[in-house]
Every structure is written in structure tokens, then in C-alpha cells.
Design an enzyme around this catalytic site. Structure first.
Site, short mmCIF file in Angstrom:
data_model
loop_
_atom_site.label_atom_id
_atom_site.label_comp_id
_atom_site.label_asym_id
_atom_site.label_seq_id
_atom_site.Cartn_x
_atom_site.Cartn_y
_atom_site.Cartn_z
N ASP A 195 0.79 -1.12 0.18
CA ASP A 195 -0.02 0.19 0.00
C ASP A 195 0.92 1.22 0.01
O ASP A 195 2.25 1.12 0.08
CB ASP A 195 -0.81 0.02 1.11
N THR A 249 -11.04 -5.35 -0.52
CA THR A 249 -10.07 -5.10 -1.95
C THR A 249 -8.81 -6.17 -1.91
O THR A 249 -8.67 -6.62 -0.72
CB THR A 249 -9.38 -3.83 -1.77
N VAL A 261 -8.23 -4.07 2.39
CA VAL A 261 -6.98 -5.07 3.17
C VAL A 261 -6.15 -5.29 2.01
O VAL A 261 -4.92 -5.83 2.25
CB VAL A 261 -8.01 -6.31 3.80
N LYS A 262 -6.51 -5.11 0.62
CA LYS A 262 -5.58 -5.51 -0.58
C LYS A 262 -4.71 -6.80 -0.35
O LYS A 262 -3.58 -6.88 -0.58
CB LYS A 262 -4.41 -4.25 -0.83
N ARG A 263 -5.44 -7.67 0.17
CA ARG A 263 -4.69 -9.11 0.41
C ARG A 263 -4.69 -9.70 -0.83
O ARG A 263 -5.29 -9.36 -1.84
CB ARG A 263 -5.55 -10.03 1.43
#
Lengths: 310, 310
Positions: A109, B135, B105-107
Site C-alpha cells: 500500500d 479489496t 485489505v489489499k490481500r
């Protein structure tokens, strides 16, 4: 620098492997589950306590023969705050035994968000996790790597940036060809550039790369492209990568890569190879025998290829 | 389907925005910090309790005029298990007020690891978080998206896959050109393909995309390419994106995008625009006024462009 300390640990233990502490309920011996899940504090806490007991016994059985462990945070986060508590306690316990702790978190991020992640995983606060290096996802570009590097320099930490992963569909994005180079080669260029200013006495940078053992030719190419980057190598064992594949990730100095195995070690007592000789109460001994076998497998292959570090 | 429910909320509130619940200590009013950080339970717990009070007051002040909130997990994870507890309690509280909860969370991971993340964020277990959509980072390819989609279908959840992010260095990887298309367009193709089988009554799929408001022409192109994908749009406000930029993310039906603002709303009381009229005890009222202003800003622009949903 942390990368020098990792290499010290590797040389002292004569072992290029890292043990993936990826607990799952089906790996946990029945007697532990019965004791811990029977408690009245809620299911997630029972699972977390089971995992912690399992991990601590594994660490006790392995810390003198392996240089590092790699907990994959998903298996902990799955159980919420209690799971994350188990993660942090596992990291602290492993570090107290002299192990290098690689947090497989694949965070990625930007800006203050990246700083938040970094403060937890690579920070020096009382609330920071005892992780020494973490994995990073590069899809958002340089902005998403730089904040972590800043904390690495300040707090003696390191990162492994995902370059070429071991899974089959890594080709979907990573192998697309742009300007005569595959995407993962572009990412490799970024890693080299970002890591150049952070090379330790060992000649390696604290900005490393994740390079899977399952694509040998890609690994060979990346090894030439990223001479000063240490590789974290998934895909050995359960995922099909052999010692020969993994050896492609090493430099001529016999260093440059640390090879991960998770299930093959921590759940060895359940495998067809070990289950006749070990009962579930001996899971940690089985793990030790599997870890020694893996160590020797990789060392023999490196010797054959004359990539010798000691 | 969750995407239909999100749209219902949007239409009911006549509001296309989502409020980023990204608490940081510097946003928290002094009197809350003094009360919570003074407790003897440890610093992380004090921070987590401060964040939770802050979030709950914000939610109370906003739930009737916004359709959704988006907590960014990094700001919680930073404080370890206590932080994650604050995250889950924030999600549960927001859901109890009828809000759609988007976990930023962009996992991104594969196999059993992805399943672990998915079980927590998109599961239906007692220990699962109350997130409705999350996300996802696509760098690892299809393998890293499919396990989440399976849980979405089973548990009425959804995902937004990072396609083109709002940060400056998103160009590093996402804008590389491969086979006549940029990488983010390849990812967009993947999203379209994976989402096709999961379209709700509204005509939109529960497989959405993250498309930044800061690259207007890219957004226009992606809008044409991904007609059935809902866009989660970061970059409005503090990051420089305008309502006009954000409007490019909408379809002609006046739907198709939900626009995020975090600091601009939750810390509005500290901004030059609001600080003369609101003291720190009125942070939630300032947030409400800022949210109304953002709602109207976007609605006016959509009306001008004749993209009208109600």
C-alpha cells in the site's frame, strides 16, 4: 544489517532453509485440540492457543538446526485478534531463540497506509511485531515499497519483494512482456535499484526478492539480474520444486537464497514418509527429521553444482 | 447479491460516496486520547479504544446519509491484536447500522493462504469479520482471486480487485505496455472474465475493481472496458481527484462507482475549511457536513454529465 545476520545464522547452522510456520487445525495433534478447544474462552482463542503450543514445540525442536522461520500471517489473521496475538507471540518466541523471523504478509500500500503496516511489522515500538523481514507486494509501484525501506534502514529490518511467485497463475500478470522484458523482470529492476544503497558487509542488500523454485529458468535469469538481492524461495517440496530447482536461486558463493518449506516440515508426522515412525505426540521430532533431510538435500545439490558457502 | 444491496444503499441515501474509516492518533480529539490512553491496560489498547470511540461517533453521525464505510486495515493492524479487535468491532458496529462495510485489505495470496484470508474477511464463521466486500491485489494472478470469489458466491460477499490505483507510482508496473495493452487493462480483462458469472439483478457483478480518480482518461477507458464491474474509487479530495475525475468512473445509468474519501471527512474538523466552525468535540458533526458536501459535489457533477440514477 539484518541480511548479514540472516547469513550468519545460515552459515552457523549450515542450513539454507526457512521453516514456514503455517499452522492449520488439521495439522494440530488431537490431544492439543481437545485441551485447548475445550476451554470456555471462545473458539478463536482455543484455536490460537492450539497454534501457539504447536508452534512453540516446533521452534524448540528446530531452533538449533535452522536459521529462520516464516509465519504466514493469513493462517493467524483468519482467527481475528486472538489469531494475531498468536502470530506476535510466535514471532517473539522464535526471536528469543535466536531465529530470524520472516513475516510472510505480502502487504502493499502507499503513503500513510504503508507507514501503518511498516510501523507494525518493521517498527521498533512496544506494540510492533517481532518480525525481522517481511514480504511486500509491488503492484502499486515504488511508492508502495519506499516507506518500508525507510523503516528497514532505521530499525535494522529487511524486505523481500514479490518478483516471480511459485504458483501456476503467476504467469497471468508477472510473465506479460513489456518493452522486451517480462513484468517480473521490471519488478526485479526496481528491487535492484531500491536495494543498491542498502548492501551489508556480506555483499547482499536488505531489499530481497521472492522468487519461486517452480520456474527454474526464470530463477536462473533473475539470479544473474539481481546479484546482490537475497531470494526467499517458496515452492520447494509440497509445491513440486526440487533441490535442483531451488539451487538455481543461489549465487556461485553458495549464498543468496533461503528456501522455504511449510507443510512438508511442520506436518511431516502426517506424511506417508514419516507417519509409520512418528505418532502425533512426536510431531516436533518428525519436523526435526524432515528439516534435516531438507537441509541435506539442498546442501548436496549445492555441492554438486559447486556453489559452496562453507 | 451484495452488489445489489450496495446499490440499494446508494439509491436510498442518494449518495455515491464511501467514508474511509482510517483513524490516526492525530485525528483523535485530545479529550478522548486523555481518557483512553491514560488507562493502565497498555498503550495499544488505549489507542484501539480511542479509535473505536472515534469511529462509533462518526458512524452514528453518518449512517443515515452514506451507503458504506471503508476501514483501511493498516491503521488498525498497526496496533496489533488490540487494533484488529477495534477493526472487527468497527465493522460490526457499522453493519449493525445498515452500512455496507468494505474492508480495504489489499490481500493477495494463493491456495490455502488465500482461503485463510477469505475465511476471515468473507467467511460466515463466528470469528469472521463483518466485512461485506474487500479489496484484493492481483499480482499473483487468477489463483489469488478465485478462492475469494468462491466464498463471495457462498456467503453473499464481494471483492474489488486493484486495477489502476490512484498513486503517482502506480505507473511503475500498472502502466507498462504488454501486447498492445497496459498491465492494468490486462488485469481489467481478468476482472471482467472472473466477474461475468456473478452479475446481480442490478446488472453489476460482485467482482469489482479499484480505479483511481487521479487518472481520468484511464478511468474513462476502463469504464468502457468493464461495463458490469462496480468501481471503488480512491483519490478524491485529499489526493487531488475532483468530482469531474470521479464522474469518469460512472456509467450512463448514473451508477457503477463508489467514491472514497477518508481524511477529508473524518478529520474535517481539523481542516482550514471547517476548523473555525467546529471544535474537536464536534468532530462528528463536521464529518457529517463534509460528507454532505462531498455527496452534493459528486451528484451535481453527475447531473451535469447526465449520468443520473434517481
Amino acid at each position: 544489517m539484518i541480511i548479514d545476520k540472516l547469513i550468519e545464522n545460515v552459515v552457523r547452522s549450515k542450513n539454507h532453509s526457512v521453516i514456514g510456520l503455517d499452522p492449520r487445525l488439521e495439522y494440530i495433534p488431537q490431544y492439543i485440540k481437545e485441551e485447548e478447544l475445550g476451554s470456555t474462552d471462545g473458539y478463536a482463542k482455543g484455536v490460537a492457543n492450539s497454534f501457539l503450543r504447536f508452534n512453540k514445540e516446533l521452534i524448540d525442536s528446530l531452533y538449533d538446526i535452522v536459521p529462520a522461520v516464516k509465519p504466514q500471517i493469513a493462517f493467524y489473521e483468519q482467527y481475528g485478534p486472538e489469531g494475531l496475538r498468536c502470530f506476535t507471540e510466535t514471532c517473539s518466541y522464535a526471536r528469543s531463540k535466536g531465529l530470524i523471523v520472516i513475516g510472510d504478509v505480502k502487504r502493499g500500500d502507499i503513503g500513510s497506509t504503508a507507514e501503518g503496516y511498516s510501523d507494525f511489522f518493521l517498527g521498533a515500538k512496544e506494540y510492533s511485531a517481532a518480525t525481522d523481514l517481511i514480504t511486500i507486494n509491488p503492484y502499486l509501484g515504488t511508492d508502495s515499497i519506499a516507506p518500508f525501506i525507510k523503516d528497514c534502514a532505521q530499525n535494522n529490518k529487511g524486505i523481500f519483494v514479490l518478483v516471480k511467485t511459485s504458483n501456476k497463475s503467476s504467469i497471468d500478470i508477472q510473465d506479460l512482456m513489456a518493452d522486451g522484458k517480462k513484468i517480473y523482470e521490471h519488478v526485479a529492476d526496481l528491487v535492484v535499484e531500491l536495494g543498491r544503497a542498502h548492501v551489508g558487509n556480506s555483499g547482499y542488500s536488505f531489499v530481497g526478492a521472492v522468487v519461486g523454485a517452480t520456474f527454474k529458468q526464470d530463477a536462473e535469469k533473475l539470479r544473474r539480474q539481481m546479484k546482490q538481492s537475497y531470494f526467499l524461495v517458496p515452492g520447494y517440496g509440497a509445491q513440486g520444486g526440487t533441490a535442483q530447482d531451488a539451487a538455481a536461486c543461489f549465487n556461485k558463493d553458495g549464498l543468496g537464497a533461503i528456501v522455504n518449506s511449510s507443510r512438508g516440515i511442520i506436518a511431516a508426522y502426517q506424511s506417508s514418509e514419516f507417519k509409520d515412525r512418528f505418532n502425533e505426540g512426536q510431531f516436533a521430532e518428525a519436523a526435526r527429521e524432515a528439516a534435516i533431510k531438507m537441509r541435506d538435500d539442498i546442501n548436496q545439490e549445492l555441492q554438486k553444482q559447486r556453489k559452496i558457502a562453507w
